[in-house]
Design a protein around this motif. Structure first.
Motif, PDB file in Angstrom:
ATOM      1  N   LEU A 230      31.326 -32.511  21.083  1.00  0.00           N
ATOM      2  CA  LEU A 230      32.630 -32.889  21.065  1.00  0.00           C
ATOM      3  C   LEU A 230      33.383 -32.517  22.252  1.00  0.00           C
ATOM      4  N   LEU A 231      32.809 -31.180  22.672  1.00  0.00           N
ATOM      5  CA  LEU A 231      33.279 -30.400  23.988  1.00  0.00           C
ATOM      6  C   LEU A 231      32.438 -30.668  25.369  1.00  0.00           C
ATOM      7  N   ALA A 232      31.592 -31.605  25.277  1.00  0.00           N
ATOM      8  CA  ALA A 232      30.481 -32.091  26.411  1.00  0.00           C
ATOM      9  C   ALA A 232      31.606 -32.326  27.303  1.00  0.00           C
ATOM     10  N   GLY A 233      31.273 -31.923  28.628  1.00  0.00           N
ATOM     11  CA  GLY A 233      32.271 -32.430  29.814  1.00  0.00           C
ATOM     12  C   GLY A 233      33.466 -31.730  29.985  1.00  0.00           C
ATOM     13  N   GLU A 234      33.940 -30.747  29.063  1.00  0.00           N
ATOM     14  CA  GLU A 234      35.059 -30.126  29.417  1.00  0.00           C
ATOM     15  C   GLU A 234      34.937 -28.868  30.262  1.00  0.00           C
ATOM     16  N   ASP A 235      33.527 -28.330  30.576  1.00  0.00           N
ATOM     17  CA  ASP A 235      33.397 -27.342  31.292  1.00  0.00           C
ATOM     18  C   ASP A 235      34.142 -25.922  30.782  1.00  0.00           C
ATOM     19  N   ILE A 236      33.655 -25.567  29.560  1.00  0.00           N
ATOM     20  CA  ILE A 236      34.006 -24.547  28.772  1.00  0.00           C
ATOM     21  C   ILE A 236      33.530 -22.996  29.531  1.00  0.00           C
ATOM     22  N   VAL A 237      34.620 -22.234  29.666  1.00  0.00           N
ATOM     23  CA  VAL A 237      34.278 -20.897  30.124  1.00  0.00           C
ATOM     24  C   VAL A 237      34.199 -19.670  29.031  1.00  0.00           C
TER      25      VAL A 237
ATOM     26  N   SER B 256      38.216 -21.773  15.405  1.00  0.00           N
ATOM     27  CA  SER B 256      37.646 -21.669  16.766  1.00  0.00           C
ATOM     28  C   SER B 256      38.552 -22.056  18.162  1.00  0.00           C
ATOM     29  N   VAL B 257      38.751 -21.518  19.044  1.00  0.00           N
ATOM     30  CA  VAL B 257      39.436 -22.000  20.260  1.00  0.00           C
ATOM     31  C   VAL B 257      38.359 -21.951  21.478  1.00  0.00           C
ATOM     32  N   ALA B 258      38.294 -22.978  22.083  1.00  0.00           N
ATOM     33  CA  ALA B 258      37.437 -23.233  23.532  1.00  0.00           C
ATOM     34  C   ALA B 258      38.321 -23.153  24.597  1.00  0.00           C
ATOM     35  N   LEU B 259      37.893 -22.504  25.564  1.00  0.00           N
ATOM     36  CA  LEU B 259      39.091 -22.385  26.819  1.00  0.00           C
ATOM     37  C   LEU B 259      38.120 -23.073  28.037  1.00  0.00           C
ATOM     38  N   THR B 260      38.802 -24.119  28.639  1.00  0.00           N
ATOM     39  CA  THR B 260      38.192 -24.733  29.749  1.00  0.00           C
ATOM     40  C   THR B 260      38.322 -24.053  30.977  1.00  0.00           C
ATOM     41  N   ARG B 261      37.469 -24.333  32.109  1.00  0.00           N
ATOM     42  CA  ARG B 261      37.938 -23.693  33.450  1.00  0.00           C
ATOM     43  C   ARG B 261      39.092 -23.921  34.118  1.00  0.00           C
ATOM     44  N   ASP B 262      39.562 -25.160  33.724  1.00  0.00           N
ATOM     45  CA  ASP B 262      41.016 -25.421  34.386  1.00  0.00           C
ATOM     46  C   ASP B 262      42.184 -25.014  33.396  1.00  0.00           C
ATOM     47  N   GLY B 263      41.992 -24.033  32.592  1.00  0.00           N
ATOM     48  CA  GLY B 263      43.042 -23.635  31.594  1.00  0.00           C
ATOM     49  C   GLY B 263      43.480 -24.185  30.466  1.00  0.00           C
TER      50      GLY B 263
ATOM     51  N   TRP C 236      51.660 -23.937  32.818  1.00  0.00           N
ATOM     52  CA  TRP C 236      50.765 -22.896  32.337  1.00  0.00           C
ATOM     53  C   TRP C 236      49.401 -23.275  32.095  1.00  0.00           C
ATOM     54  N   VAL C 237      48.534 -22.253  32.623  1.00  0.00           N
ATOM     55  CA  VAL C 237      47.266 -22.296  32.245  1.00  0.00           C
ATOM     56  C   VAL C 237      46.475 -21.179  31.712  1.00  0.00           C
ATOM     57  N   ALA C 238      45.917 -21.333  30.650  1.00  0.00           N
ATOM     58  CA  ALA C 238      45.226 -20.176  29.837  1.00  0.00           C
ATOM     59  C   ALA C 238      43.826 -19.454  30.699  1.00  0.00           C
ATOM     60  N   LYS C 239      44.072 -18.214  30.582  1.00  0.00           N
ATOM     61  CA  LYS C 239      43.016 -17.482  31.192  1.00  0.00           C
ATOM     62  C   LYS C 239      41.969 -16.753  30.051  1.00  0.00           C
ATOM     63  N   LEU C 240      42.582 -16.453  28.970  1.00  0.00           N
ATOM     64  CA  LEU C 240      41.789 -15.736  27.932  1.00  0.00           C
ATOM     65  C   LEU C 240      42.202 -16.034  26.614  1.00  0.00           C
ATOM     66  N   VAL C 241      41.454 -16.288  25.778  1.00  0.00           N
ATOM     67  CA  VAL C 241      41.675 -16.644  24.245  1.00  0.00           C
ATOM     68  C   VAL C 241      41.225 -15.726  23.380  1.00  0.00           C
TER      69      VAL C 241
ATOM     70  N   ALA D  15      46.672 -15.531  23.427  1.00  0.00           N
ATOM     71  CA  ALA D  15      46.076 -16.128  24.828  1.00  0.00           C
ATOM     72  C   ALA D  15      46.849 -15.506  25.917  1.00  0.00           C
ATOM     73  N   ILE D  16      46.095 -15.415  27.018  1.00  0.00           N
ATOM     74  CA  ILE D  16      46.866 -14.887  28.105  1.00  0.00           C
ATOM     75  C   ILE D  16      46.955 -16.043  29.071  1.00  0.00           C
ATOM     76  N   VAL D  17      48.117 -16.528  29.533  1.00  0.00           N
ATOM     77  CA  VAL D  17      48.473 -17.663  30.374  1.00  0.00           C
ATOM     78  C   VAL D  17      49.110 -17.035  31.459  1.00  0.00           C
ATOM     79  N   GLU D  18      48.782 -18.192  32.619  1.00  0.00           N
ATOM     80  CA  GLU D  18      49.387 -17.780  33.950  1.00  0.00           C
ATOM     81  C   GLU D  18      50.125 -19.119  34.505  1.00  0.00           C
ATOM     82  N   TRP D  19      51.326 -18.728  35.168  1.00  0.00           N
ATOM     83  CA  TRP D  19      51.969 -19.987  35.910  1.00  0.00           C
ATOM     84  C   TRP D  19      51.131 -20.452  37.235  1.00  0.00           C
ATOM     85  N   ALA D  20      50.679 -21.900  37.131  1.00  0.00           N
ATOM     86  CA  ALA D  20      49.953 -22.151  38.559  1.00  0.00           C
ATOM     87  C   ALA D  20      50.812 -23.336  39.006  1.00  0.00           C
ATOM     88  N   ASP D  21      50.957 -23.215  40.477  1.00  0.00           N
ATOM     89  CA  ASP D  21      51.411 -24.365  41.271  1.00  0.00           C
ATOM     90  C   ASP D  21      50.879 -25.602  41.056  1.00  0.00           C
TER      91      ASP D  21
END
Length: 390
Positions: A300-307, A316-323, A369-374, A383-389
């Motif tokens: 169910l997480l296939a294709g999401e590019d989890i980091v 559980s919480v999964a974090l993707t490469r795009d936050g 806002w994009v997440a960097k760590l959960v 979680a740590i989030v960052e503001w992205a343009d």
């Protein structure tokens, strides 16, 4: 990215102040930990009932349940719902930390490890000084952080329910405390090396089970196994590391251990889960909440590019490469973060509906806002989030 700003966010149960938002309310949606807004937080950890944050300058903040001195600073209050710095460690630079059942571990940039909190099983590594009428050691809670494993140069610390595990810079794993529920195995307060492991690059510890990822890509596990959390195809406990099955040929880059479940992450963003499946914490869908004795791919997480995947007590919480963040598992107390207290094995995105940071210009206000760590805890998440343009 022209400009950026970061924030620590939290959601879920707040009954012990573990959200750090100044009250003990629970939150079904993400909220900002405002007390940390002036700090450059680079890491967060969520425990069963408390939390910590590490800053780029090495400062350590703790909050939440404090009845056993778990927060590392006097006075010994019942709970604290606002993060405060651990002053006893203000003269060192903390780079990594962990929370166990009711004790904390931390390591500084020199490889020195520290422990504090509940210590009745020797999990803080302090030698027993007193004995009760039956001759059993009486270990005092350690309210102020103290050095532990002083002979080891530590790279990573991990904490279980009543035991501690450290990874040294040579790639060796050492442990102490009560690794299994009382009565199953003798407790120790002096670090003992875990035999059979060489060149370990990462460790993860659940309530009573342990994972070690070696540089050769093999994953090893030991400890309790009543739900298959060791990934050995059975439910037999192991006192020595055993190879986790079903991951051959995969290039593993990260591992995580929850209370009674485990996950592994591959270099191409695929997630594998095993162990206790109750409440859907493995993410296999609402129709499959059974425990898994060996790792299985979370389709169910296939294709999401989890980091990154973080495992809590029952979610559980999964974090993707795009936050983006996807949560699944037990839903009460708002721990899934999207406004519904429904338990589900279906990964759902956690919306980060927060206003832009104050320092962004009018041109950049259309960012996100994009997440960097959960970090998942017992019944809450940070979680740590960052503001992205845009």
């Amino acid at each position: 990215m022209a400009s950026s700003s970061t924030a620590v966010i939290a959601w879920g149960s707040g009954e012990d102040g573990q959200l750090g938002i100044g009250n003990n309310e629970e939150k079904e949606w993400v909220c900002v930990v405002r007390a940390l807004q002036s700090e450059k937080v680079c890491s967060v950890v969520a425990g069963s009932r408390n939390s910590l944050a590490i800053c780029e300058d090495g400062k350590l903040f703790t909050w939440g349940w404090n009845q056993r001195g778990t927060l590392g600073h006097p006075p010994e209050t019942k709970t604290e719902n606002i993060p405060s710095q651990v002053k006893a460690l203000s003269n060192v630079k903390i780079v990594q930390a962990a929370i166990g059942g009711w004790h904390f571990l931390a390591v500084d940039d020199q490889g020195r490890a520290y422990a504090w909190g509940g210590n009745e099983y020797g999990q803080c590594g302090e030698e027993p000084e007193r004995k009760d009428d039956t001759g059993r050691p009486l270990r005092r809670d350690m309210v102020i952080p103290q050095r532990c494993a002083p002979k080891l140069v530590v790279r990573q610390v991990a904490a279980g329910g009543t035991h501690s595990v450290v990874l040294t810079r040579e790639g060796h794993v050492w442990t102490w405390g009560q690794p299994w529920p009382p009565g199953d195995i003798k407790q120790i307060s002096v670090p003992v090396r875990v035999q059979g492991l060489e060149k370990v690059r990462l460790i993860a510890v659940g309530a009573f089970h342990n994972l070690a990822l070696q540089e050769d890509g093999t994953l090893w596990a030991w400890g309790n196994n009543e739900y298959g959390q060791l990934g050995t195809g059975d439910t037999q406990p192991r006192s020595q590391p055993i190879l986790v099955q079903g991951l051959e040929g995969l290039n593993l880059v990260d591992i995580a251990a929850g209370g009674w479940h485990s996950t592994a992450l591959t270099d191409n963003g695929e997630v594998y889960g095993w162990g206790r499946g109750e409440h859907g914490r493995l993410g296999f869908g609402d129709n499959d909440k059974t425990s898994k004795m060996v790792p299985q791919k979370v389709n169910l997480l296939a294709g999401e590019d989890i980091v990154q995947v973080s495992c809590g007590g029952t979610h559980s919480v999964a974090l993707t490469r795009d936050g983006r963040m996807f949560s699944f598992g037990r839903g009460d107390h708002g721990r899934l973060g999207y406004g519904r207290k429904v338990t589900t094995g279906q990964p759902m995105e956690v919306p980060i509906n927060l206003p832009p940071p104050r320092n962004v210009s009018a041109i950049e206000v259309n960012g996100k806002w994009v997440a960097k760590l959960v970090a998942c805890g017992g019944r809450h998440t940070l979680a740590i989030v960052e503001w992205a343009d845009s």
